[in-house]
Every structure is written in C-alpha cells, then in structure tokens.
Design an enzyme around this catalytic site. Structure first.
Site, mmCIF file in Angstrom:
data_model
loop_
_atom_site.group_PDB
_atom_site.id
_atom_site.type_symbol
_atom_site.label_atom_id
_atom_site.label_comp_id
_atom_site.label_asym_id
_atom_site.label_seq_id
_atom_site.Cartn_x
_atom_site.Cartn_y
_atom_site.Cartn_z
ATOM 1 N N ASP A 77 0.870 -1.178 0.000
ATOM 2 C CA ASP A 77 0.000 0.000 0.000
ATOM 3 C C ASP A 77 0.911 1.234 0.000
ATOM 4 O O ASP A 77 2.133 1.135 0.082
ATOM 5 C CB ASP A 77 -0.973 -0.025 1.197
ATOM 6 C CG ASP A 77 -2.205 0.844 0.920
ATOM 7 O OD1 ASP A 77 -2.165 1.665 -0.023
ATOM 8 O OD2 ASP A 77 -3.210 0.713 1.646
HETATM 9 C C1 NOJ Z 1 -4.039 3.895 0.173
HETATM 10 C C2 NOJ Z 1 -5.210 2.979 0.323
HETATM 11 O O1 NOJ Z 1 -5.109 2.283 1.533
HETATM 12 C C3 NOJ Z 1 -5.371 1.975 -0.806
HETATM 13 O O2 NOJ Z 1 -6.596 1.335 -0.660
HETATM 14 C C4 NOJ Z 1 -5.262 2.646 -2.142
HETATM 15 O O3 NOJ Z 1 -5.410 1.697 -3.159
HETATM 16 C C5 NOJ Z 1 -3.919 3.355 -2.225
HETATM 17 N N1 NOJ Z 1 -3.826 4.349 -1.179
HETATM 18 C C6 NOJ Z 1 -3.680 4.012 -3.588
HETATM 19 O O4 NOJ Z 1 -4.483 5.111 -3.739
#
Ligand code: NOJ
Length: 758
Positions: free
Chosen positions: A285
């Site tokens: 993430d």
């Molecule tokens: C953080 C989030 O937790 C995740 O779900 C998302 O896909 C990413 N950012 C990218 O935007």
C-alpha cells in the site's frame, strides 16, 4: 475379469500429477527472454510504482521526477493519472525512451464505479445481488479501460466489524461468506475471461490482511488476532479472491503477529502463495514499506529488504526498493534471484494484459465518448442505488409517498451534490450527481415540494476543515441555526409529509476518517427533534458510510430509509423508492449497534460460558448493566413495503455422510399488497465441535422476487465445504455431529431444522 485397480491408480496418479503440474508456476517464454536482457537496475525499476500526483494522494509523499525515472527504466507502473492523452504521453516515455521499452502498468482506485459512480461498496453489499455487483464491476472496467487504466486497486475485501473504522464504507461488511461471494462477482466483472481484452483490467484484492480489524477502529492501527479467528472469520474473502483468479494483491498497513503485512513472509509467501496458490503479483500500500521504519523495524534499507524477502513485488510510492535494493544485493542481504522473481511476476502481469504485443492497447481516444458515463451506465447506477437501500422502519406505513403529495423536503443533504458520490470516488464528478430535490421533481412532477436546508451537516468548523480535504462537504451556512430551523418548520407546516435527508457527509467515512462517536451530528439531531414536534408524518432518508448509532431517532415515531452514499444517480434512485416505483429490498450487511460500547458486535458471535437467558440483566452472566446484548439492528435486517411469511422449512436428509450436500427448502409467501424481493438467508449452527462454534453463521442466501400474494418454494443448498471450519491445527474440516439450520429474513430468525453429519 479385468482388475480395475491398475487403471484406477493410473487415474489417481494422473490427477495427482496434474495437480502438482497445476501448482507449478508456468513461466512465459517472452518474459524469460526479456529477463535475460535486464540489468539488476532495470529489474529493480520494474518494482517501482509511482504517482505523479494527479489523483488523490493518500499519504504525504508524491512522486518526483517521474518523467526522468520512466526514461531511465526506473518505473514499472503509474497510478493517479487518467485519460488517453496523458496515458499515451507516459507510455511513450517508456516505449520510445527507455532502453528495454517495457510498457507501464496504469493503476487506479476504481472502488465503486469509474465516472459513473455507484453506491459505496457497503451499500452495494446490502443488495445481496451478485449478478448486479458483477455487472457494476464490468461497467467500471469498461469505463476505466476507456480512460487507459489497466489495473484496478479493488476489490477491498476487509471484513469490518467496527463501524468506527471509516473504511467500513469500502468493503462488504462483517460476513466472510457474503464477502467471498462479492469477491468472486467483482473479480469476474473486472477481469472477465481474458485479461488481454481491452475492456478488462487486472483486479487487486486488498488489503492483505485483517486491515478491518484495526484496534479501536482507528485507521492504520495495529491488529492482534489469533490464527483460528483469522482463518475462519477474516481471511476467507481474500482466499475466495485468489480462487477466483485475482491477478494482484495489495498488502495492508497493519501488522499481523507483530510483523507489518508488507514485510510479512508468513502472509505473502507461506499463506498467499504457497497455501492458497496465488499466481499474481503483490503490491504494497501507499508507502507501507517505508512505514515499517515508524513501526520500529529498522531503516529504509532494512525494511525494503525485509519486504522483498517476504515476497512483496512492487513498492507503492515509497521508492525504498529503487533506492536501496541494489545495495542490499551487493551486501548479500538480498539475492538477485529474489529481485528477478518479483520482476518476473510484474512482467507476467503486463504480458497477460497484452501490453508486450501492444503497449497502447488500452489507449484509444475514441472510447471515452461512448464508453464513459453513457445513458445505459447511468440507468444501471440508478437501479443499483435503489437496490442498495435498506428500509429500517416504516412507521404507520408512511412510505411510499403519493406522487401528488405536499412535501417538505428538508435537510442539509436534501439539495446537495457534493455528498452523493461517497468516499473513494476520486474519478467521479460530484457536480454530475443528481441531488434529492432534483430526483423528486423528475419522478413526481405533480408533487408540491418545499425545500429547506434546516440545519448544517455539522456546526463544528473544526470537523468541517478535516472533512473538506477533497472539496466542500460540510458547508456551514451564513444563516444562524435558528433561521435555518425556522425556515424548515415553515416548510413543514405547509406540507402533508416531511422528508428529511440527514446523516454523514461523504468524507466522514473512508480512509483516515474514523469516528469515536458514530451518531447523527448534533445539529441534525436537533432538527429531527423539532420536526417530530410538528406531528406531521416524518421520513428520515439517512445517508452514511457506516452503521450509525441511532437509538434515539429509531425510537421516534418516524420512518427511516438508509441510503448510504448512493452515487451519481442518488436523487433519482431515492425518489424511485420514496414514491414506490421500486420496493426496497436491501438487507444490512453489518450490524448496527445501540452504542459504541457494544463494538465489536456481529451476528456470528460465539456463545459464552455464561449466556443470558432473557433480555433482562442477569448478575454473573455475560451482559451489560446499561444496554441489552442485542444490537439495535441485526445483520441481515431490512424491511419492504410488502410483508413475507416463511413456512415449511424442510431438509431433504436427516443424516448425511462426509462429502454429501443437503437441500433446504422453505416456503415463502408475499403476504402484502406490493410485489417485492426478499433476501432469503440461511444460517448454520454447528452444535458441538472441537473449537467453540459461533452461535450461528451465514451459509447461504437467495434473492427472490414474488408478486403480491404469490408463494414460492425456495431451495438452498448446503455444500460439504459449508459445514467445514478451520480447527485449531488450521485444518479445514467438518466434524460429525448435529447441525441446526436457520432460515429467514434476518440473522435473528428462529425458524430451524436439524440434521446430523455422520
Ligand atoms: C491507500 C489505500 O489504503 C489503498 O486502498 C489505495 O489503493 C492506495 N492508497 C492508492 O491510492
């Protein structure tokens, strides 16, 4: 007589061998050839995922010098950009300027629709309609790929039993059985049967794992959970996604048994790849590799090495892989083979998308005009929204409303475009959404409607500041709250019925939007109380990204229609239901507590050794002094304009052997005046087993339509796997003994029959 044994053992061997072969990852010759040509730097470059910062940045870091890095072969993919022109420019940089001309992946968060925004996922799950959910994912894929996106950071499959956690909005609620069904439907919708089709994209199951169990419902917080609970309650939807062939997976921010997911070898390699047979690639993430420094696991080089050795393939935004992995190889801390393996998985995904054949496969300037936000998609969005609503209460059968009624349409969300799409809709445009007032005028042109705002979503400027990060969500009116209320009461006086659209602003749920108090904000509570005082019939249309605590409002003489955040067609869909063009059929997929003190609360809780026998408080029993154990609204609950009667629950066998299925039949009658749909739910209780069983747990459902007065027999099948659970050796088994089957319209159904497993 011929001896059949050699043939049988040959067949057995063949299947065994076949299974072993199927488990062996097949290499792709083109990818292997390319890997031969790549330097260590180029391989590391493929592991790097950047965002130039056009979309929503969900962390404090945004990538720099992106163009230079692409040309230098230091980027494997981009996210947060869209549109064929921009995508072409970026792909050109890789194809025309980098040494090996390896195409880029283009990722995005297409969480509930692309430009045609559908209801938030928690709302959609309340439709219990897998065909619909698959169709919506298909539409999302068509739209997103028309804009050049070939990799979607969805589905989010985190079981959530804590409505304080803002991201409960993004998932399918509390239940692993339903969550697994939704995972399968979404992946089928996104990926189709052929990833090289320019209208399909890679799906990404996230956030592995247990992110929804963040302590105290606070985002990014630690998780502590035993393996038995993990395997039985939290892991099944991710596992189902893997079985459905999901092409990628994203790790979560939290730790699991003390090791953050992005550096957790047990999770990424032992469980996901080896035990489940996942064949795709794993991305971190947003900066979650770097965040292991703050978790206390060492410096950037150490945590990056930990991540790649754990089996993580791609580093989102943090650039720890890019800047430290070569050094780690030189120092013998990571092997080049480990990096080659990660790179291989990313190249294989690009190959499957058909990007080596044509890097511009998803870049077509003609498609956006026809494929995005077209009338068919909007129509489906409207139907989907109506199907996601849950009728929580219908006092004096106030709903549906006559289309020629005199209506006071009141509330801060009644004529508001900014809060219709819901959280995580960065690709949608709030200005294209239909507010409730407009929907009412479209559906009931003969109604006499007086609109008044009545109150602010919240009067708290501090909260407004925190919530308005992506645009104005809470707008505090220049007029005083007394003036707003006066106007609303005047409108109410002129009307036959009041409809108050109240609840949470979009960004009061979602990422980094946890709340410790999940009630309706005070400003709106006051409005509701004053409207009740008028004595006019009052319908609350309640918007939120989570279950709320509404014991006070629920006890009032009001009707309540829960509409979540309904998406781009919000107003039309709400009007369809309020005026009876669609009879609500949604059922809750997360329990609504009486107060936050009851959290976590969910339908499949265990028995305790000291269960209560009555709703009254009992000393030395498992209960509270101040509220009953039961929630305000249970999982599976939801009303309709009609009524349904269940009878004649029958199981085809009283006794079965291991590996056998049972067929459960129930008779369902529509006993009311409206045609309508019912979600028939089946819950199972394993009466005695080697580990403490849940009181009951969902194991089947069917959504059925019945005309007024119609009766149908509904068959539900319990398969052998439905009787299984992970025992404390983590083996997936069913144990002989008694089972009880409950069938009904919510998790509190008492209608049951039993059978025995020999
Ligand atoms: C953080 C989030 O937790 C995740 O779900 C998302 O896909 C990413 N950012 C990218 O935007």
């Amino acid at each position: 007589m011929n001896n059949p044994k050699p043939i049988l053992s040959f067949i057995a061997l063949f299947f065994c061998f076949g299974m072993i072969v199927a488990q062996e990852p097949k290499t792709i010759p083109q990818v292997e050839e390319l890997l031969q040509k790549m330097t260590l730097d180029e391989k590391i470059g493929q592991l790097n995922l950047l965002t130039p910062g056009g979309g929503i940045a969900t962390g404090s870091v945004v990538s720099k010098n992106v163009e230079t890095k692409i040309k230098a072969g230091q980027v494997g993919g981009l996210f947060g950009i869209s549109g064929p022109e921009k995508m072409k420019k970026a792909q050109d940089l890789a194809i025309k300027n980098s040494h090996l001309k390896i195409p880029l992946l283009f990722g995005s968060d297409v969480i509930h629709g692309y430009k045609t925004t559908f209801p938030i996922p928690l709302g959609l799950s309340c439709s219990w309609d897998m065909k619909l959910i698959e169709t919506l994912a298909r539409i999302a894929a068509t739209e997103a790929t028309a804009d050049g996106i070939n990799w979607n950071f969805s589905p989010m499959m985190d079981i959530a039993r804590d409505p304080r956690w803002g991201r409960i909005a993004e998932g399918a609620g509390e239940d692993p059985y339903l969550g697994s069904a939704i995972a399968r439907a979404m992946i089928k919708g996104y990926q189709g049967d052929n990833l090289a089709d320019p209208k399909t994209m890679l799906a990404c199951v996230k956030h592995l794992a247990l992110y929804g169990a963040s302590e105290a419902g606070r985002d990014y917080n630690s998780v502590d959970m035993g393996k038995v609970k993990m395997f039985n309650q939290y892991l099944p939807p991710y596992h189902a996604a893997v079985d459905a062939g999901v092409a990628s997976a994203m790790t979560s921010f939290n730790d699991i048994d003390g090791i953050p997911a992005s550096g957790n070898k047990w999770l990424i390699t032992d469980l996901l790849r080896e035990r489940w047979g996942f064949q795709g690639f794993v991305v971190s993430d947003y900066t979650s590799v770097n965040e292991m420094i703050a978790h206390g696991l060492g410096d950037l080089q150490a945590v990056s090495a930990l991540a790649v050795k754990a089996g993580l393939d791609m580093d989102m935004v943090g650039e720890g892989f890019l800047t430290t992995l070569k050094k780690s190889v030189q120092e013998g801390k990571v092997s080049e083979g480990e990096i080659t393996q990660a790179c291989r998985r990313i190249l294989e995904a690009k190959y499957k998308l058909g990007l080596f054949e044509d890097p511009y496969r998803y870049i077509n300037t003609k498609r956006p005009a026809t494929d995005i936000l077209n009338e068919t998609h909007r129509k489906t969005a409207r139907e989907a929204a109506a199907r996601s609503f849950v009728l929580l209460k219908n006092h004096n059968a106030a709903l549906p409303i006559q289309k020629n009624a005199k209506i006071a349409l009141i509330g801060p969300l009644a004529n508001n475009k900014n809060n219709m799409l819901g959280t995580w809709a960065p690709t949608g445009n709030p200005q294209l959404s239909v507010p409730v007032l407009e929907g009412f005028k479209n559906v009931a042109p003969n109604a006499i409607i007086t609109y008044a705002k009545g109150a602010n979503i919240s009067d708290n400027p501090e909260l407004a500041k925190k919530v308005n990060v992506f645009g104005p969500r809470i707008e505090i009116d220049e007029r005083s709250s007394e003036t707003l209320l006066k106007e609303a009461l005047e409108a109410a006086q002129k009307s036959d019925v009041i409809i108050a659209v109240v609840g949470e602003a979009t960004e009061m749920s979602g990422e980094a939007a946890s709340r410790t108090d999940i009630s309706i904000p005070d400003s709106q509570k006051k409005l509701i109380r004053a409207l009740v005082e008028t004595g006019k019939p009052l319908v609350l249309v309640l918007m939120s990204g989570r279950p709320l605590t509404i014991p006070e409002e629920f006890a009032l003489p009001v009707s309540i229609l829960q509409v979540w955040h309904p998406g781009v067609e919000a107003g039309n869909a709400i009007a369809d239901v309020v005026f009876g063009d669609y009879n609500p059929s949604g059922k809750l997929t997360a329990t609504w507590p009486r107060n936050v003190g009851q959290i976590p609360i969910y339908h499949s809780m265990k028995h305790t050794g000291r269960p209560t026998e009555s709703v009254e408080f009992q000393k030395f029993k498992s209960n509270y002094l101040d509220v009953p154990n039961s929630p305000l609204l249970p999982f599976g609950y939801g009303l309709s304009y009609t009524t349904f009667e269940y009878s004649d629950l029958e199981i085809d066998k009283k006794e079965i052997g291991q590996g056998e299925s049972v067929v459960v039949n129930v008779t369902l009658k529509n006993t009311g005046d409206f045609d309508g749909e019912e979600v028939v739910q089946l819950y199972l209780r394993d009466v005695v087993r080697s580990i403490t069983p849940p009181q009951k747990t969902l194991k089947g459902f069917k959504k059925v339509f019945l005309k007024s007065g119609e009766t149908k027999t509904i068959p539900l099948i319990l398969n052998p796997d439905d009787l299984k659970f992970y025992n404390n050796q983590l083996e997936f088994v069913s144990e002989p003994g008694e089972f009880e089957v409950f069938v009904g319209g919510s998790s509190t159904t008492e209608m049951k029959q039993g059978f025995t497993l020999k």
